[in-house]
Design an enzyme around this catalytic site. Structure first.
Site, PDB file in Angstrom:
ATOM      1  N   HIS A 149     -10.165  -5.667 -79.399  1.00 29.81           N
ATOM      2  CA  HIS A 149     -10.591  -5.328 -78.041  1.00 29.81           C
ATOM      3  C   HIS A 149     -10.732  -6.582 -77.192  1.00 29.81           C
ATOM      4  O   HIS A 149     -11.175  -7.624 -77.685  1.00 29.81           O
ATOM      5  CB  HIS A 149     -11.938  -4.604 -78.091  1.00 29.81           C
ATOM      6  CG  HIS A 149     -11.888  -3.295 -78.814  1.00 29.81           C
ATOM      7  ND1 HIS A 149     -11.342  -2.172 -78.254  1.00 29.81           N
ATOM      8  CD2 HIS A 149     -12.293  -2.942 -80.065  1.00 29.81           C
ATOM      9  CE1 HIS A 149     -11.424  -1.165 -79.133  1.00 29.81           C
ATOM     10  NE2 HIS A 149     -11.987  -1.608 -80.241  1.00 29.81           N
TER      11      HIS A 149
ATOM     12  N   CYS B 247       6.870   5.961-105.562  1.00 31.61           N
ATOM     13  CA  CYS B 247       6.555   4.607-106.020  1.00 31.61           C
ATOM     14  C   CYS B 247       5.288   4.518-106.845  1.00 31.61           C
ATOM     15  O   CYS B 247       5.128   3.557-107.595  1.00 31.61           O
ATOM     16  CB  CYS B 247       6.516   3.632-104.851  1.00 31.61           C
ATOM     17  SG  CYS B 247       5.154   3.898-103.710  1.00 31.61           S
TER      18      CYS B 247
END
Lengths: 485, 422
Positions: free
Chosen positions: A49, A442
Site C-alpha cells: 500500500h 505434481c
C-alpha cells in the site's frame, strides 16, 4: 541460551531477524507453524500500500509510507517479485467521492506521492472492465504488488545466511523473566534468552500479557476470505482496484497478483478462534457480490482456490512497536494487520535499531549479502531456459506443468537457507501445485523429491503441520510383513 | 540460436492416443517422426489403471490398463518408432514449431510438417468447485490417489468419501476398499452418475458402498488432516437444500468431478477450442483450425473407453500421414455438425466431404442427460440420415453414430444431431 529470541516467523518477525543479523548477537526465531509465514503473512492481498488510508500521525501511517518506499530496492536485492502497478479507489456515488477527497487529503499528509482524482474519461481509459456506473477514482500510482510469503522467505534466508536460527513447529506456551533471563516453555521444550521479542501476530495479545506488559492490548481476530482465479491470458485489471474503505478495513478489492492471477476479496469478519481459517459459503458469496460492483463481468469458474487469512487487529487500531511497557529486555511489534506487509521492512529497521541501541548491541564486522531468490524457469526466455537446462539437467525435468516448475527448482527450494520441508513449503517457494490442477499431477512427485532431499520415507512428508499427514501406509511394507509371517 | 530440428511428424503425448496415431502414420510410410512423452515411460494414464476392462472392443478381450498400453508400446518398438520420454513440450506455435525440454537432450526446438496433439486430460480439482471449508491435507483427486496407491504403493487414507461418480472415482472406491480402507459414500451432484454403469455395479454395489445422487459436499472440516465432510442434498436446480446435511467422519476426500482436456499448448498455438468439449474443433480427419495440427484422444474430448481413443487416433495418424505425403484429396463440400436437443459436444464439428466418398464417418457425443427408450437422430436439411434407438442413453457413456458411405454421400448441408422420442 540465545541473546535474542523472536517469537513469530511472519513477515514482521523475519524482517526484524534480518536487521538483527547485522549485530553481534545470537538470534533464534520460533514459530508455531510448520513453515515461515504460516499466519497472516501467507494469506493476505499481497499489496504494498502507498499509505493514503492510515490516520496521519499513527505508527501505521509512518511505517507504511517508509516501508513501501523500501520495497522496490529491497525486492531487487532479495529477488522477490514486485511490481508497482498502481491502485485505484473507486467511488460509486457522490458520497463516495467525498470519501475519496478525504483519502486524498490524508494521503498527502502522510507523504504519499502522485495522488489525484481520476474523472470518468481517464478512469475508464485505464480500466476497461470497470463498472460503467463508477463515478470517479482516487489514483494511487505508488501502490504495488508483491508475494507476501516469498518476501518472508527471502528475509528469513538472508537472516539465516548471517547466522539466525529458525525453529518451526514451536508454540511458546509461557514465558517468565527470572534472574536477568527470559525462560520460555515451548511445545519443543525450554528455551532461554536475554532479550525476548513478540512478533507473534494473532497470538501477540496473549504473549504480551505473558511478558508482563502493563499496557492493555487486545487483539481482535479479523478473518478475510478470498478467491484466487487462474492466470488469465489478459488481466481484467492492471491496477489494484479498491472500493471505498469501511470501518472494518480497506474494503473488497479486485487485484492482479504479482504472479498474474486475479485475487478477489477479502471479507472482514471478527472471529474468536485465531486459527480458524475456514472459508464459508456466505463469505464466498459476499466476495462475489461485492466484487461485481467493481467488475460486473466477474466469474469464479476459473477459481484455483479459495482461502482465508486472519488479521491481528489491535483494538486501538494502531501498530504497537517498541519496548514492552513494564517488562525488561522485552520488545514487541503487535497489532500488525494491514498495512503490515507494506510496513514490515520499515518496522524491522525501526524496531531493530531501537532494540540494538537500548540493548547495547554492536554491529558485526561483516554482514553477508543475501542469496537472492532464483529467477523462476517460468519467467525465462527460451535462450535462458536452454542455458538453465545445460547448467543443470534437472531443469529439463518439468514437475509442475501448470506453473512450469522444474525438478531443479524444487530441489533448490528445499536447499535454501530456510528451505521447504513440506509440500506447502515447496508450493509457496516454487509455485509447484499453485496452478489450475492444484497439484493433481505434481504432488506425488513433490512428495517423492522431499522424501529424497530430507532423507525420510514418503509417509513422513506432511502438507504443512505435523498432523497434516498425506499418506498413511506403505502397501509394500504390509506385504513384506505377511511374507515373513 | 542453436539448430532447429526438422520432423515430418511430431506427436505430443505417448499415451494410448499418441501411440496409436504414431503407429498409423508409420504404417503409412512416415519415418521422420517422434513421439514426445513427459513421463519416464510411455503409456499415459493407463499405467496406473491396473484394473481390467480395457480392450473389449479393440481386442475382444479384457485387459488391464498396463497390458493395453503395452500392446501399443511393443508395436511402436517393433516398428522402430522413436518415443522420446522425460520430455515436456513447453510451447507450440501456429507455424508448428515446438519447444521442449528433457534432462537428456536439453532444450530442443523442432519444426514439424504435421503435429498431432495427444496430451490427454486432467482432473478438475477442488478449487474449481468452490467448496468452502478448511484447506487441510487429505483431499485428493481420484487420479492422484490412484497414482499413489498403484504406482507408489502408498495409501492416501483410511476412511474415505468420494465426491463425484466419474469412472476414476468409482474405480478408486473399489481399489481403496480392497486395500483395507473404508469407503463411506460416493456423493454425486447430478441425479445420475457420470460413470459407466458397469463401474457402478462392480465398484460400488458389489461392496455395499452407498451412492448419494443429487448430493454434494458442502463443507470440508479439519485443521491439519481432514476430519469430516458435510454432505447436503441438492434440488433439480443443483442448489443446496437447507437442512438436509449429513455428516461423515472421514480422513480422505477423493474428487472425481470431471476431466478437462489439457489444451494449454493448443491454446498457445491459437487452435480454436470448443466451449462444450474444451477440446479442439476438428474436421473428420481430426485436423484442427490450424492446418497441419491434429488432435485425438482425451485432449480432443473426454472418452469413456480407451478403445475409442485408439480408433480415433489411428484415423488422426492416417490423416496426418496423407497430409505429409500430399495425398490429401480436396473436399467438394464442407458442412458443420451441430448439437441438437439432448446432445452435447459432437465430434467432429466439421465434415469435409467428397462426392464419391467410400468412407464412413463416426460422430461421437455425450447425451446431455439420461434418456430411456429414446432415439438419436442425425439429420440433414430436415431429412433423417440415421436413427438409432437405445434402451438408455446416459452422459457416462459416449453415443456413437457411424454414418455409412451411402449416408455420407447424401449429405448436402449442415448436420443436426439430436435426441427424440423413440
Amino acid at each position: 541460551m540465545q541473546d535474542i529470541i523472536i517469537v513469530g516467523a511472519g513477515v514482521t518477525g523475519c524482517a526484524l531477524a534480518r536487521v538483527l543479523s547485522r549485530y553481534e548477537a545470537s538470534v533464534k526465531v520460533l514459530d508455531e507453524g510448520a513453515d515461515l509465514a504460516e499466519g497472516a503473512s501467507k494469506a493476505n492481498s499481497g499489496i504494498v500500500h502507498a499509505g493514503y488510508d492510515a490516520v496521519p500521525g499513527t505508527m501505521k501511517a509512518r511505517m507504511n509510507v517508509e516501508g513501501a518506499r523500501m520495497y522496490p530496492e529491497l525486492c531487487r536485492e532479495l529477488g522477490v517479485p514486485y511490481r508497482m502497478n498502481g491502485a485505484m479507489v473507486v467511488a460509486f456515488s457522490e458520497t463516495d467521492r467525498k470519501t475519496l477527497e478525504e483519502l486524498l487529503e490524508q494521503g498527502i499528509r502522510n507523504g504519499v506521492h502522485g495522488l489525484r482524482i481520476l474523472e470518468k474519461d481517464e478512469m475508464f481509459a485505464l480500466e476497461k472492465q470497470l463498472n460503467p456506473e463508477a463515478v470517479c477514482a482516487l489514483y494511487v500510482p505508488e501502490s504495488g504488488i508483491t508475494s507476501p510469503y516469498e518476501m518472508t522467505f527471502a528475509l528469513a534466508d538472508h537472516a539465516a545466511v548471517n547466522g539466525v536460527v529458525f525453529q518451526m513447529n514451536t508454540h511458546v506456551r509461557s514465558v517468565k523473566y527470572q534472574e536477568g533471563l527470559w525462560h520460555l516453555e515451548t511445545s519443543q521444550g525450554p528455551e532461554t534468552c536475554r532479550i525476548l521479542v513478540n512478533c507473534s501476530g494473532g497470538d501477540s495479545g496473549r504473549l504480551h500479557g505473558e511478558m508482563g506488559g502493563t499496557r492493555e492490548v487486545e487483539i481482535i481476530h479479523r478473518r478475510g476470505q478470498y478467491y484466487l482465479l487462474d492466470r488469465p491470458e489478459v488481466l481484467p485489471f492492471d491496477h489494484t482496484m479498491f472500493q471505498c474503505p469501511t470501518v472494518m478495513g480497506k474494503g473488497v478489492l479486485v487485484a492482479p497478483t504479482v504472479h498474474g492471477n486475479v485475487l478477489l476479496g477479502p471479507t472482514a469478519e471478527d472471529i474468536d478462534d485465531r486459527l480458524n481459517t475456514e472459508t464459508t459459503q456466505e463469505g464466498l458469496d459476499r466476495i462475489l457480490k461485492a466484487c461485481r460492483l467493481t467488475w460486473p463481468g466477474v466469474q469464479v469458474r476459473t477459481a484455483v482456490t479459495n482461502f482465508s487469512g486472519i488479521r491481528a487487529h489491535e483494538k486501538q487500531g494502531d501498530f504497537i512497536i517498541g519496548p514492552v511497557d513494564g517488562a525488561e529486555h522485552a520488545w514487541e511489534a503487535v497489532g500488525m494487520e494491514s498495512p503490515g506487509l507494506s510496513a514490515a521492512p520499515a518496522v524491522g529497521e525501526y524496531l531493530g535499531a531501537m532494540l540494538a541501541e537500548a540493548e547495547g548491541l554492536t554491529k558485526k564486522a561483516e554482514w553477508k549479502k543475501p542469496i537472492p531468490l532464483p529467477r523462476p524457469f517460468h519467467e525465462m526466455s527460451t535462450e535462458e531456459r536452454r542455458e538453465a537446462v545445460e547448467k543443470d539437467p534437472l531443469n529439463g525435468r518439468l514437475i509442475c506443468r501448470c506453473e512450469v516448475v522444474t525438478e531443479a527448482e524444487i530441489r533448490a527450494a528445499i536447499r535454501r537457507p530456510v528451505g521447504a520441508t513440506t509440500v506447502d513449503g515447496v508450493k509457496r517457494r516454487t509455485r509447484a501445485g499453485m496452478g489450475r490442477c492444484q497439484g493433481g499431477f505434481c504432488s506425488p512427485r513433490v512428495v517423492e523429491i522431499l522424501s529424497e532431499e530430507l532423507g525420510v520415507p514418503m509417509t513422513d512428508i506432511r502438507k504443512d503441520s505435523p498432523d497434516s499427514w498425506l499418506l498413511c501406509g506403505d502397501i509394500r511394507e504390509a506385504l513384506k510383513g505377511e511374507a515373513r509371517a | 540460436m542453436s539448430e532447429i530440428l526438422h520432423k515430418q511428424l511430431v506427436i505430443i503425448g505417448g499415451g494410448p492416443a499418441g501411440l496409436a496415431a504414431a503407429i498409423a502414420a508409420w504404417e503409412d510410410g512416415i519415418r521422420n517422426m517422434v513421439v514426445l512423452e513427459r513421463e519416464d515411460t510411455a503409456g499415459g494414464i493407463l499405467r496406473q489403471c491396473i484394473h481390467n476392462g480395457f480392450g473389449l472392443h479393440r481386442f475382444g478381450e479384457e485387459l488391464t490398463g498396463p497390458e493395453y498400453a503395452q500392446r501399443d508400446i511393443d508395436r511402436a518398438a517393433e516398428l522402430g518408432i522413436p518415443v522420446q520420454c522425460s520430455t515436456t513440450v513447453l510451447s507450440l506455435s501456429r507455424e508448428r514449431q515446438i519447444t521442449c525440454i528433457s534432462p537428456e537432450f536439453g532444450l530442443q526446438v523442432i519444426e514439424a510438417e504435421a503435429v498431432i496433439l495427444a496430451m490427454g486430460c486432467r482432473e478438475r480439482p477442488r478449487g474449481a468447485l468452490g467448496t468452502p471449508g478448511t484447506r487441510c491435507a487429505g483431499i485428493y483427486t481420484a487420479g492422484t490417489a490412484q497414482k499413489f496407491v498403484n504406482l507408489e504403493g502408498l495409501m492416501p487414507g483410511k476412511r474415505v468419501v468420494i465426491l463425484g461418480s466419474g469412472d476414476i472415482g468409482l474405480i478408486m472406491a473399489r481399489r481403496m476398499t480392497l486395500q483395507g480402507a473404508k469407503v463411506l459414500a460416493c456423493v454425486e451432484l447430478m441425479p445420475y452418475s457420470s460413470g459407466l454403469n458397469r463401474n457402478i455395479v462392480q465398484c460400488l454395489q458389489d461392496y455395499d458402498i452407498p451412492l448419494y445422487l443429487s448430493h454434494t459436499v458442502t463443507r470440508i472440516e479439519g485443521r491439519d488432516r481432514l476430519t469430516g465432510v458435510e454432505v447436503s442434498q441438492v434440488g433439480p436446480d443443483r442448489k443446496v437444500i437447507p437442512g438436509t446435511q449429513m455428516h461423515f467422519d472421514c480422513d480422505t476426500l477423493l474428487l472425481s468431478v470431471g476431466l478437462i482436456p489439457e489444451n494449454e499448448l493448443s491454446r498457445g498455438a491459437g487452435v480454436e477450442l470448443s466451449p462444450v468439449t474444451s477440446g479442439a474443433e476438428v474436421d473428420d480427419s481430426f485436423e484442427t483450425s490450424i492446418p497441419g495440427i491434429y488432435a485425438c484422444g482425451n485432449v480432443l474430448h473426454v472418452h469413456d473407453l480407451v478403445d475409442y481413443v485408439s480408433e480415433e487416433s489411428f484415423r488422426a495418424g492416417h490423416a496426418a500421414a496423407r497430409r505429409i505425403q500430399g495425398s490429401q484429396r480436396k473436399e467438394d463440400l464442407t458442412v458443420k455438425v451441430r448439437d441438437g436437443s439432448g446432445v452435447r459436444g459432437t465430434v467432429p464439428q466439421i465434415l469435409k466431404l467428397r462426392k464419391d466418398s467410400e468412407e464412413s464417418v463416426r460422430l461421437m457425443f455425450r447425451p446431455a442427460a439420461v434418456y430411456k427408450n429414446m432415439a438419436c437422430v442425425v439429420e440433414c436439411g430436415g431429412e433423417v440420415l440415421m436413427r438409432k434407438r437405445a434402451m438408455i442413453f446416459t452422459p457416462g457413456e459416449m453415443a456413437v453414430m457411424d454414418l455409412k458411405p451411402d449416408m455420407v454421400r447424401k449429405i448436402n448441408g449442415d448436420l443436426l444431431v439430436r435426441m427424440e422420442e423413440a
